[in-house]
Structures are given as C-alpha cells and as structure tokens.
Design a protein around this motif. Sequence first.
Motif, PDB file in Angstrom:
ATOM      1  N   LEU A  53      46.671  37.748  37.428  1.00 33.88           N
ATOM      2  CA  LEU A  53      47.765  37.937  38.375  1.00 33.88           C
ATOM      3  C   LEU A  53      49.083  38.224  37.646  1.00 33.88           C
ATOM      4  CD1 LEU A  53      47.028  35.146  41.031  1.00 33.88           C
ATOM      5  CD2 LEU A  53      46.674  37.604  41.277  1.00 33.88           C
ATOM      6  N   GLN A  54      49.313  37.513  36.572  1.00 33.83           N
ATOM      7  CA  GLN A  54      50.549  37.743  35.817  1.00 33.83           C
ATOM      8  C   GLN A  54      50.574  39.148  35.220  1.00 33.83           C
ATOM      9  OE1 GLN A  54      50.495  34.481  33.032  1.00 33.83           O
ATOM     10  NE2 GLN A  54      51.786  33.173  34.328  1.00 33.83           N
ATOM     11  N   ASN A  55      49.467  39.584  34.628  1.00 35.01           N
ATOM     12  CA  ASN A  55      49.416  40.902  34.002  1.00 35.01           C
ATOM     13  C   ASN A  55      49.407  42.033  35.019  1.00 35.01           C
ATOM     14  OD1 ASN A  55      49.381  40.123  31.234  1.00 35.01           O
ATOM     15  ND2 ASN A  55      47.246  39.488  31.458  1.00 35.01           N
ATOM     16  N   ALA A  56      49.055  41.722  36.257  1.00 34.87           N
ATOM     17  CA  ALA A  56      49.124  42.727  37.327  1.00 34.87           C
ATOM     18  C   ALA A  56      50.464  42.686  38.044  1.00 34.87           C
ATOM     19  CB  ALA A  56      47.984  42.493  38.318  1.00 34.87           C
ATOM     20  N   GLN A  57      51.416  41.899  37.501  1.00 33.25           N
ATOM     21  CA  GLN A  57      52.792  41.823  38.011  1.00 33.25           C
ATOM     22  C   GLN A  57      52.885  41.178  39.386  1.00 33.25           C
ATOM     23  OE1 GLN A  57      55.213  42.747  35.791  1.00 33.25           O
ATOM     24  NE2 GLN A  57      53.423  43.108  34.471  1.00 33.25           N
ATOM     25  N   PHE A  58      51.965  40.241  39.682  1.00 28.19           N
ATOM     26  CA  PHE A  58      52.069  39.460  40.910  1.00 28.19           C
ATOM     27  C   PHE A  58      52.717  38.111  40.586  1.00 28.19           C
ATOM     28  CE2 PHE A  58      48.440  42.221  42.126  1.00 28.19           C
ATOM     29  CZ  PHE A  58      48.960  42.724  43.319  1.00 28.19           C
ATOM     30  N   LYS A  59      53.231  37.456  41.607  1.00 25.98           N
ATOM     31  CA  LYS A  59      53.885  36.165  41.428  1.00 25.98           C
ATOM     32  C   LYS A  59      52.878  35.039  41.672  1.00 25.98           C
ATOM     33  CE  LYS A  59      58.469  37.748  42.907  1.00 25.98           C
ATOM     34  NZ  LYS A  59      59.557  37.577  43.907  1.00 25.98           N
ATOM     35  N   ILE A  60      52.914  34.056  40.790  1.00 23.97           N
ATOM     36  CA  ILE A  60      52.086  32.870  40.974  1.00 23.97           C
ATOM     37  C   ILE A  60      52.995  31.759  41.502  1.00 23.97           C
ATOM     38  CG2 ILE A  60      50.598  31.167  39.850  1.00 23.97           C
ATOM     39  CD1 ILE A  60      49.909  33.294  37.799  1.00 23.97           C
ATOM     40  N   PRO A  61      52.713  31.226  42.672  1.00 19.26           N
ATOM     41  CA  PRO A  61      53.617  30.226  43.262  1.00 19.26           C
ATOM     42  C   PRO A  61      53.678  28.942  42.433  1.00 19.26           C
ATOM     43  CG  PRO A  61      51.546  30.322  44.484  1.00 19.26           C
ATOM     44  CD  PRO A  61      51.512  31.469  43.518  1.00 19.26           C
ATOM     45  N   ALA A  62      54.852  28.421  42.254  1.00 20.34           N
ATOM     46  CA  ALA A  62      55.022  27.138  41.550  1.00 20.34           C
ATOM     47  C   ALA A  62      54.824  26.006  42.536  1.00 20.34           C
ATOM     48  CB  ALA A  62      56.405  27.082  40.916  1.00 20.34           C
ATOM     49  N   GLN A  63      53.641  25.993  43.146  1.00 16.44           N
ATOM     50  CA  GLN A  63      53.291  25.002  44.165  1.00 16.44           C
ATOM     51  C   GLN A  63      51.879  24.479  43.892  1.00 16.44           C
ATOM     52  OE1 GLN A  63      54.389  27.998  47.320  1.00 16.44           O
ATOM     53  NE2 GLN A  63      55.178  26.161  48.354  1.00 16.44           N
ATOM     54  N   ARG A  64      51.411  23.674  44.821  1.00 19.80           N
ATOM     55  CA  ARG A  64      50.072  23.098  44.687  1.00 19.80           C
ATOM     56  C   ARG A  64      49.054  24.080  45.283  1.00 19.80           C
ATOM     57  NH1 ARG A  64      47.926  18.006  43.995  1.00 19.80           N
ATOM     58  NH2 ARG A  64      45.897  17.646  44.979  1.00 19.80           N
ATOM     59  N   ILE A  65      48.178  24.626  44.432  1.00 23.28           N
ATOM     60  CA  ILE A  65      47.151  25.586  44.869  1.00 23.28           C
ATOM     61  C   ILE A  65      45.804  24.855  44.903  1.00 23.28           C
ATOM     62  CG2 ILE A  65      45.986  27.769  44.370  1.00 23.28           C
ATOM     63  CD1 ILE A  65      48.436  28.573  42.715  1.00 23.28           C
ATOM     64  N   THR A  66      45.173  24.861  46.062  1.00 27.91           N
ATOM     65  CA  THR A  66      43.854  24.239  46.214  1.00 27.91           C
ATOM     66  C   THR A  66      42.870  25.296  46.719  1.00 27.91           C
ATOM     67  OG1 THR A  66      44.867  22.120  46.774  1.00 27.91           O
ATOM     68  CG2 THR A  66      42.521  22.387  47.272  1.00 27.91           C
ATOM     69  N   VAL A  67      41.785  25.480  45.983  1.00 32.24           N
ATOM     70  CA  VAL A  67      40.726  26.429  46.374  1.00 32.24           C
ATOM     71  C   VAL A  67      39.469  25.636  46.685  1.00 32.24           C
ATOM     72  CG1 VAL A  67      39.294  28.372  45.656  1.00 32.24           C
ATOM     73  CG2 VAL A  67      41.700  28.264  44.940  1.00 32.24           C
ATOM     74  N   ASN A  68      38.963  25.784  47.882  1.00 34.33           N
ATOM     75  CA  ASN A  68      37.737  25.094  48.302  1.00 34.33           C
ATOM     76  C   ASN A  68      36.625  26.118  48.468  1.00 34.33           C
ATOM     77  OD1 ASN A  68      35.960  23.097  49.277  1.00 34.33           O
ATOM     78  ND2 ASN A  68      36.452  23.665  51.391  1.00 34.33           N
ATOM     79  N   LEU A  69      35.503  25.882  47.779  1.00 32.35           N
ATOM     80  CA  LEU A  69      34.322  26.743  47.887  1.00 32.35           C
ATOM     81  C   LEU A  69      33.301  26.017  48.759  1.00 32.35           C
ATOM     82  CD1 LEU A  69      34.054  27.767  44.112  1.00 32.35           C
ATOM     83  CD2 LEU A  69      35.283  28.940  45.943  1.00 32.35           C
ATOM     84  N   ALA A  70      33.210  26.439  50.013  1.00 30.76           N
ATOM     85  CA  ALA A  70      32.338  25.750  50.962  1.00 30.76           C
ATOM     86  C   ALA A  70      31.036  26.548  51.175  1.00 30.76           C
ATOM     87  CB  ALA A  70      33.073  25.587  52.292  1.00 30.76           C
ATOM     88  N   PRO A  71      29.920  25.864  51.394  1.00 31.14           N
ATOM     89  CA  PRO A  71      29.749  24.421  51.590  1.00 31.14           C
ATOM     90  C   PRO A  71      29.855  23.641  50.278  1.00 31.14           C
ATOM     91  CG  PRO A  71      27.624  25.511  51.670  1.00 31.14           C
ATOM     92  CD  PRO A  71      28.644  26.600  51.581  1.00 31.14           C
ATOM     93  N   ALA A  72      30.333  22.428  50.375  1.00 29.64           N
ATOM     94  CA  ALA A  72      30.632  21.637  49.190  1.00 29.64           C
ATOM     95  C   ALA A  72      29.389  21.161  48.453  1.00 29.64           C
ATOM     96  CB  ALA A  72      31.486  20.431  49.593  1.00 29.64           C
ATOM     97  N   ASP A  73      28.229  21.109  49.127  1.00 32.89           N
ATOM     98  CA  ASP A  73      27.022  20.594  48.469  1.00 32.89           C
ATOM     99  C   ASP A  73      26.193  21.689  47.793  1.00 32.89           C
ATOM    100  OD1 ASP A  73      26.286  21.815  50.798  1.00 32.89           O
ATOM    101  OD2 ASP A  73      24.795  20.319  51.373  1.00 32.89           O
ATOM    102  N   LEU A  74      26.673  22.935  47.843  1.00 36.41           N
ATOM    103  CA  LEU A  74      25.960  24.054  47.215  1.00 36.41           C
ATOM    104  C   LEU A  74      26.551  24.323  45.831  1.00 36.41           C
ATOM    105  CD1 LEU A  74      23.911  26.451  47.534  1.00 36.41           C
ATOM    106  CD2 LEU A  74      25.856  27.803  48.355  1.00 36.41           C
ATOM    107  N   PRO A  75      25.761  24.219  44.766  1.00 31.64           N
ATOM    108  CA  PRO A  75      26.309  24.468  43.423  1.00 31.64           C
ATOM    109  C   PRO A  75      26.823  25.900  43.296  1.00 31.64           C
ATOM    110  CG  PRO A  75      24.175  23.370  43.286  1.00 31.64           C
ATOM    111  CD  PRO A  75      24.350  23.794  44.707  1.00 31.64           C
ATOM    112  N   LYS A  76      27.973  26.063  42.633  1.00 32.36           N
ATOM    113  CA  LYS A  76      28.572  27.386  42.410  1.00 32.36           C
ATOM    114  C   LYS A  76      28.608  27.644  40.909  1.00 32.36           C
ATOM    115  CE  LYS A  76      29.906  26.711  46.770  1.00 32.36           C
ATOM    116  NZ  LYS A  76      29.903  25.244  46.860  1.00 32.36           N
ATOM    117  N   GLU A  77      28.165  28.828  40.497  1.00 26.10           N
ATOM    118  CA  GLU A  77      28.165  29.163  39.078  1.00 26.10           C
ATOM    119  C   GLU A  77      28.568  30.618  38.877  1.00 26.10           C
ATOM    120  OE1 GLU A  77      25.626  31.317  37.751  1.00 26.10           O
ATOM    121  OE2 GLU A  77      24.581  31.548  39.658  1.00 26.10           O
ATOM    122  N   SER A  78      28.949  30.954  37.653  1.00 21.86           N
ATOM    123  CA  SER A  78      29.356  32.275  37.176  1.00 21.86           C
ATOM    124  C   SER A  78      30.781  32.623  37.595  1.00 21.86           C
ATOM    125  CB  SER A  78      28.378  33.365  37.642  1.00 21.86           C
ATOM    126  OG  SER A  78      28.782  33.966  38.830  1.00 21.86           O
TER     127      SER A  78
END
Length: 503
Positions: A53-78
Amino acid sequence: MSLAVLYSRALAGIQAPLVTVETHIANGLPSFTIVGLPDTEVKESKDRVRAALQNAQFKIPAQRITVNLAPADLPKESGRFDLPIALGILAATGQIPGDKLDQYEWAGELALTGELRPIHGALAMTYNASQSGRSFVLPQQNAAEAALVNNATIYAAKSLLQVCAHLSGHEPLPVYQNAFENDRDSSSSAYPDLDEVKGQVHAKRALEIAAAGGHSLLMIGPPGTGKSMLAARFPGILPPMTEAEALESAAIQSLSQGSFNTDNWKKRPFRSPHHTASGIALVGGGSHPRPGEISLAMHGVLFLDELAEFDRKVLEVLREPLESGKITISRAARQAEFPAQFQLIAAMNPCPCGYLGHPSGKCHCTPDQIARYRGRISGPLLDRIDMQIEVPAVPQQELMKQQTTGEKSSTIRQRVEKAHQLQLDRQGETNSRLSVKEIDRLCALDDASENLLKQAISRLNLSARAYHRILKVARTIADLAGIEKISNQHIAEAIQYRRLDKQ
C-alpha cells in the motif's frame, strides 16, 4: 465507511470453501490484527500489505485495523488473502469505492512493490466461485488455468493498482479470454505408439481390456521384456477425457504444483513414482494436506515399476483407494478428502534375480527366496488387482524383425472407445466400478459359463473379490466383442488373467 466485506476462498482438499474477509477500521492505538485461524503465511500478510500500500502511494490509517477471516474454525493458509485484505483496508478508508466489492471474489499474493504473484489452487477456487455466480479476480499468471472453467468470468490483474483502477472505473479490466480452445481433445499421438513394442500379443490384448473397462493390471516378467514400454504406451489407448474429468484432474494438479500447465489439458496423467517413495508420497499428507501420487493420477495412470521393491507398508496404503476411489487424510487439526480414481498398472520380476522361467536358465533362486520376494506383496492387495499376466522374453527372431506387425495405438483406441461408450450408455460407469448388485444384473451367466467359473473357484481357491473381478473382466471382453451375453469363451479368457491365483 469503516467496514468492508470481500470474498475469497480457502482450500480444504479439493474443495475451496468460501471465506469472508471483513476489514474494520476503528479509533485507537495504531495496530494491524488478523483473526480467523490464520497460519504463519497469513499472519505475515500484514507486513506485505502495509509495504504494498505504501509503495502504491495509498494511505495507511494510523488507527486500529482488524481483519477477520470467517468462518473462524476453518484454517487459512498461503498468501492468497493479501489482495482482499489490501482492498478491504482501501474500501474501509474510502480510498476506493466499495459498492461493487460483493460482485467479485479475490485472491492474490502481493509483492512489496504492489505486484501480484501467482497462487496455487486457482482452478479449484475458480470453479467454486463460478458456482456462486461471482466473478473472480486473480493474478495474471493464474488466468490461463482459471479460464479452463467454461462458465467462469475471469479478470486477470498484474498489480494492486490495476485492480483499484478497475474498481474506480478509470481503467476496467477486460474479461480474460482463453488463448486456446479448451474443448480440444487429447490426441493419442502425445504418447508413444504400441506398435513399437515387438511381440507381446498377449500383453497388448490385456492392455486393451484394461483400458476398455478401467481395470488394474500387474505384469510379471524378466528384465527387458517390454513391461515398462507397454505401460508408457497405455495412456495412448485410453478413451478421451470428458470435460468434468479433465477439470477434476487439472484442479488436483493445480493444488499440488502451484499451477496447471494448460498444454496438458485433457491429457490423461501418467504418474510413475520411484520404488523408494514413502506412503505419504503416494497418498498425500502434510500439516496442510496435499494430494499424493494416487490423486495426481486422477482419471489417468499410476505406474508402479518394480512393485516388489516397494516397502510393503507403502503398498498397503493402496488397498482402500483401489476399492473406494478416494482417500481421506486425517491430521490432528484438520481432515481432507482427495479423489483417487486412477488405473493401477504395475510391473515386477518373477524372482529376486528376475530370470525365473527365462530361456537362458540364468535363475538360481531357491523356492524360499522366490516365496519371500513375492511375499512382499500381500494377498489382499493382489486380490484387488483385476488382471495379472505374464510377460515372457521376446523370441530372438521376433526381436530382430526390422518392421513390427502389431496394431497402432490409434486402431486399438477406436475399439476401446466403442466398448467404453457402450458401458457408459448401459450403466453410466466403467465395468471396473460395478457394484455387486450391478454385477448380478449385468454379468448373468449361462450354465456352461457358470460351471467353468465354479471349477476355477474350486481349483484356484478364489476369494469372493476375485470372483467378482473375473466377472467384471469377462463383461469387458464381451463388450469389446460387441456381445450382450457373457459366454464360456469370455469367462475362460478372464480366468487366464489371474496369473498369481494359479500358483
């Protein structure tokens, strides 16, 4: 907008379950948290996304960023979730419009420069995305294999900036079009021709029956008799793959190799693992289960040369998939099921030195040595192999002929295709997959055939499984001859293909 919702796909075996990527921006100390059972690769996404994002000249918010990958019981990889996570941050902060995000599914690993890198499993993910009615956006390098799914709408992007320009309407991405006709048929010319093998008429006949009915085959003979040559030419006489078979086979290869080579579309796979292969190499495994050789041979051929040299415990893992056509891999944290509908072609020597029964008389193996050598292959596994034939040494006069008189693979393939289509029209599957009820219905015998089979069962001490396999092979022999009723002749020939039962 402080919340953005996008869709992506995880991988669970050959399935690609939907993953909802929820990104929330809230006031508080600057932080970047990913939840939803992510593994190490997914947790590292926050560093790749931040730099991209920085190298593409976008702004990263100086806030709390939370990313949820649902469903929570399914393993996520790669790293395939990099792209939807980055887009979620941009949409939640209003840097790109978020009104069309639910029309797409997203996958792609981000380089620190913002370029998109290829992912594995794109074919399986695209197929599932097409069933949901959404378009699929993925890296340029994966577009060709993803476009093998006929009803899928594919957008191929090289970078994060291209995706953002598409969503903003400044420079829409074109729908990806295949560079080749994916309905083309595989050609038997892609494989060596059977007419190059001199002699071995009996073995060629057995290969034709195996190809027509989907039967497994074991060839036993001294070194240099052409067993490996015959096996290498076997795919060239198999019937062409259907669209569904080709897609399933390609999806499994995409899972294992990272991508699928589109030059191999509708070509039946031919897998030949070395005899030092482990059980996990054959059936698959790993902390994140990947398909093994039996699944990579899906709708193709698994050739096991020097069968008796394989570890006995390794060979035993073949027993279940030979019967069920699938393999289930269980780990402490997860379970994955892979299809394993392959044709087993195996070859072995008759004794430790290899020359038992050879005209040269070289063999000096004792009966105990021969028994121990053949004992490496268990009875239950041999029982599951439909056909067992002897491949003797080729006579010198036959070997020294300048021209071969055998049939070409294309000629044999025509007969195989005709018999194969007859089976599909009659029962919707090959004879090797017949159930007990279907065997009783389709393999009815007259009195003479029944008496012959009873004598064989009594003299050879055949098991119930061997009895059913003889009937299936006899059904295929009758189909090749275009005859509806199984006759005495068909049963007699089928019994001849139980070489090891006679010893």
